[in-house]
Design a protein around this motif. Sequence first.
Motif, PDB file in Angstrom:
ATOM      1  N   GLN A  82      -8.092  -2.436   0.976  1.00 58.87           N
ATOM      2  CA  GLN A  82      -6.840  -2.868   1.616  1.00 58.87           C
ATOM      3  C   GLN A  82      -5.946  -3.602   0.618  1.00 58.87           C
ATOM      4  O   GLN A  82      -4.722  -3.402   0.617  1.00 58.87           O
ATOM      5  CB  GLN A  82      -7.162  -3.760   2.816  1.00 58.87           C
ATOM      6  N   ASP A 140      -4.475  -1.113  -1.711  1.00 60.99           N
ATOM      7  CA  ASP A 140      -3.428  -0.332  -1.053  1.00 60.99           C
ATOM      8  C   ASP A 140      -2.091  -1.057  -1.063  1.00 60.99           C
ATOM      9  O   ASP A 140      -1.037  -0.434  -0.969  1.00 60.99           O
ATOM     10  CB  ASP A 140      -3.829  -0.005   0.386  1.00 60.99           C
ATOM     11  N   ALA A 141      -2.150  -2.389  -1.179  1.00 60.86           N
ATOM     12  CA  ALA A 141      -0.902  -3.147  -1.280  1.00 60.86           C
ATOM     13  C   ALA A 141      -0.188  -2.861  -2.597  1.00 60.86           C
ATOM     14  O   ALA A 141       1.022  -3.097  -2.722  1.00 60.86           O
ATOM     15  CB  ALA A 141      -1.197  -4.643  -1.164  1.00 60.86           C
ATOM     16  N   ARG A 172       0.992   0.330   7.791  1.00 56.33           N
ATOM     17  CA  ARG A 172      -0.121  -0.280   7.051  1.00 56.33           C
ATOM     18  C   ARG A 172      -0.103  -1.792   7.279  1.00 56.33           C
ATOM     19  O   ARG A 172       0.338  -2.558   6.431  1.00 56.33           O
ATOM     20  CB  ARG A 172      -0.012   0.036   5.562  1.00 56.33           C
ATOM     21  N   VAL A 221      -1.330  -4.271   4.583  1.00 55.10           N
ATOM     22  CA  VAL A 221      -0.490  -4.509   3.408  1.00 55.10           C
ATOM     23  C   VAL A 221       0.436  -5.701   3.650  1.00 55.10           C
ATOM     24  O   VAL A 221       0.702  -6.498   2.741  1.00 55.10           O
ATOM     25  CB  VAL A 221       0.318  -3.241   3.069  1.00 55.10           C
TER      26      VAL A 221
END
Length: 448
Positions: free
Chosen positions: A133, A136-137, A222, A225
Amino acid sequence: MNILFLAIVVIAFLTAGWHQLQWQPGPTATAQAAASASPMEQLSAGMISSATGAIELAIGLVGIMALFLGLMKVAEEGGLLTIIAKLIRPLMVRLFPQVPANHPAMGAMILNMSATALGLGNAATPFGIRAMQALDALNARPGTATNAMALFLAINTSGVTLLPAKVIAIRAASGSMDPAGILPTTLFATIVSTVAAIAAALLFQRYFPVGQASAEELALERPWVKEFQQGSTTVLETADSAQNDQSAYPFWVSVLALSAMVLAIPATIVWGKAIAPWIVPGMMVGFLLFGWLRGVRIYESFIAGAKDGFDVALRIMPYLVAILVAVGMLRSSGALDVIVGALAVFTAPLGLPAEALPMALLRPLSGSGSYGVMSSILTDPAIGPDSYVGYLVSTIMGSSETTFYVLAVYFGAVQVRRIRHTLLAALIADVVAVMASVAICSYLFGQA
């Protein structure tokens, strides 16, 4: 796993049925042959025996699993994960130059790998998901794996293992005289497979470009994020605190620690038989002293970890019953002998007996299934845990990962559908792990 389980049962049934149709004691048969059970009766007896053996194995595993996970809990609460994290962080910042050194993703990845090194699968997964996670940011194309994601998961599926506690526990429950004898073999195989995973991920990333994000991809929801972008205080405090302490260990200390770990392999090979009897008692004393010196309430922590071990042993009981009954049917029907004879012609000269081949094939697909196959092999009187095959399947189990499960869980947590070269790099690591396991077990224990 559904197809594999059904296929084993059906093949065993059809094989026994074919033998049953041809089975005739005949007038010239000896008294012993006439009194012997028919193929279908042998199949039924094998099913009952395997189911009973699975429960007996699981019950025997409860205490051993509770012991090892209790010790692991003491070490974890004493900060052993953080110590290992400090050792590998200088190497991590060089492997992942695209991830800022103070980013939460770095701390989460470090803690994930540290937990994996200690065989703490349950602790590694939450850290791994959080790492994905956080990575993914930094992802400019949502839904597509970044180079950092691919490299992280390739390392995750091949991670260096210092202590395969669950495999040692199962070997002990199977009656092994040297349950910790796989420590040097597992360490060797995981180091080799991790190097292969890193090399494959770095090599293939240039052939699988990320590409430009579409409007639909940029609009992908998301919520995780937003936590990182807004500086949420919920961002894995454990990882952040671990990061803030990382500067204590410079790069040369990490290299020195890694070199010592590599040198431990020939040391255990040379003095392995002398060291082996000391390993399990030494772990007990060492981990408890470590926790006590770190201010941990060792008794309460051990009890908490032992409860987790009890739960783990109970959870795997149905899987053991299923796979051991299926394998028992395959053996009782005679189908296993046919399969082993056919494959041994090709695999045995390479050091991979056909008895161990199902483990090599099943391990990337199913963790519970591969544990069942390993248990079936270790408890087979014709093989045993301290044979070459027993050491080999134990090493394969301890040095590889359920690749497809890990990719599904971790990528699913961040809605990544285009995984690029991740699977290829991970499978290469799996293949190298099997090859390295064969090489080191052949050298140390010889082929059966």
